[in-house]
Design an enzyme around this catalytic site. Sequence first.
Site, PDB file in Angstrom:
ATOM      1  CG  ASP A 223      25.503  -3.965   9.072  1.00 37.31           C
ATOM      2  OD1 ASP A 223      24.894  -2.882   9.074  1.00 37.31           O
ATOM      3  OD2 ASP A 223      24.925  -5.063   9.275  1.00 37.31           O
TER       4      ASP A 223
ATOM      5  CD  GLU B 148      23.827  -2.473   5.980  1.00 39.71           C
ATOM      6  OE1 GLU B 148      22.938  -2.074   6.741  1.00 39.71           O
ATOM      7  OE2 GLU B 148      23.957  -3.665   5.641  1.00 39.71           O
TER       8      GLU B 148
ATOM      9  CE1 TYR C  33      23.065   0.621  11.900  1.00 37.43           C
ATOM     10  CE2 TYR C  33      23.799   0.275   9.635  1.00 37.43           C
ATOM     11  CZ  TYR C  33      23.353  -0.235  10.845  1.00 37.43           C
ATOM     12  OH  TYR C  33      23.176  -1.590  10.991  1.00 37.43           O
TER      13      TYR C  33
ATOM     14  CG  ASP D  22      18.311  -6.060   7.682  1.00 40.78           C
ATOM     15  OD1 ASP D  22      18.975  -5.090   7.259  1.00 40.78           O
ATOM     16  OD2 ASP D  22      18.769  -6.930   8.448  1.00 40.78           O
TER      17      ASP D  22
END
Length: 419
Positions: free
Chosen positions: A167, A200, A204, A228
């Site tokens: 993440d 991810e 970002y 999500d």
Amino acid sequence: MWLQRLLSGAWPLTFILGLAVVPLQVRGLNNGLALTPPMGWLHWERFLCETDCQKEPWRCISEQLFMQMADMMVFQGWLDAGYQYLCIDDCWLAPERDANNRLQADPIRFPGGIKKLADYVHDRGLLLGIYQDVGKKTCAGFPGSKDFYELDAQTFADWGVDLLKFDGCYYGTLDELEDGYRRMSVALNRTGRNIVLSCEWPLYARPLTKVNYTEVAEYCNSWRNFADVSDSWSSVKAILDWTAILQNSLVPAAGPGAWNDPDMLVIGNFGLSWDQQVTQMALWCIMAAPLLMSNDLRDISAESKALLQNKEVIAINQDPLGAQGYRILTRWKKDSNFELWEKPLSAISLAVSITNRMEQGGPRRIEFSTTMLWKGTVCKKKCYITQLLPTRQEYGYLNITAKLPLWVNPTGTILLRID
Ligand SMILES: *[C@@H]1O[C@H](CO)[C@@H](O)[C@H](O)[C@H]1NC(C)=O
Ligand SMILES: *[C@@H]1O[C@H](CO)[C@@H](O)[C@H](O)[C@H]1NC(C)=O
Ligand SMILES: *[C@@H]1O[C@H](CO)[C@@H](O)[C@H](O)[C@H]1NC(C)=O
């Protein structure tokens, strides 16, 4: 990569209607993994960050939850259908690293540690996924991997982890974000263990820069682009629309070893009607998405289970060509609220989805014709049409002038295979 294979074959260049066709030199992360989209189960959407095992013994993030899911995956046919990765998301960690800075699982909820859980999972023919974060903390506030990429990669390898969902919360600067993903990818490789890397990075990075998908694909086996998924039709719709809007950059980046990840399948939960579950399954297969379910396999309806385990539908997703499907921008969409997507398959076949995006009324008729696809060049004279969803039906051969009337429920989808 699939694009090049297509271009070297008999396919007309014009097949990507409305897409700027730029044959990218895409090279996926060179670890030989995820040559088709990874399939499995991931705890987040359904189980979130429940850490209170006193009050919620059935739902808390604990080794017991994963052992029960592992048993279900084996005994209820999920593994046979292809769902092999059992994946832990956030909230498995203890609040601190150990005295040697190594990560440790929460000792109360994972008393055996991750190694023991990995053994349990491997003994059943499954693979284990785990979660960490490129930044100082995970999204839920547990210790992140920043400053410890190499150590954490080695820890995961020592435990027998097979997939890392990495993440991006608390990433710091854009440079730190990108550098962190590169370093973790290299660190995993150096362990010598086969570990799928699910990133991810674009999610970002996009607000700050133009994402270089060629580079992302060199370091990641899959990557999240958008927020999500939640257990709702509005969420599924939004993901489809985002993907379609950005398909010029997303679709060419995908191929064996490198996948756009629109996030979990929420089929079998509370928020989607039957037709909407069919739509999510059909479109996730068309998008060549990783098929990571987030639901409770101990308590799932027979209908949802049959949909998720439909072998012919899964074969669309797992087709070895590895082409991501795309929305066809034709007058059919604008005029009628029908949305058509198509996905090239190996053996010069095609999967086509037809979604009724009207949210009122009843089943609506579309006069399906092969001229709606690939400018009609998909099969030269006639095509064999098999409907896979919502029910299986063979319509036989359709020539180029013929029309096939199909009725699609509001928010539902018909998935066709065209050979
Ligand atoms: C590490 O990278 C090299 C070079 O890209 C590749 O050949 C090898 O298979 C990778 N090993 C692992 C374990 O990912
Ligand atoms: C994108 O990344 C690739 C591979 O790292 C690199 O060769 C290329 O120059 C980059 N493109 C841009 C526009 O920065
Ligand atoms: C196409 O199929 C339709 C319906 O089966 C038939 O009436 C028509 O003659 C066919 N056209 C050609 C060109 O084969």
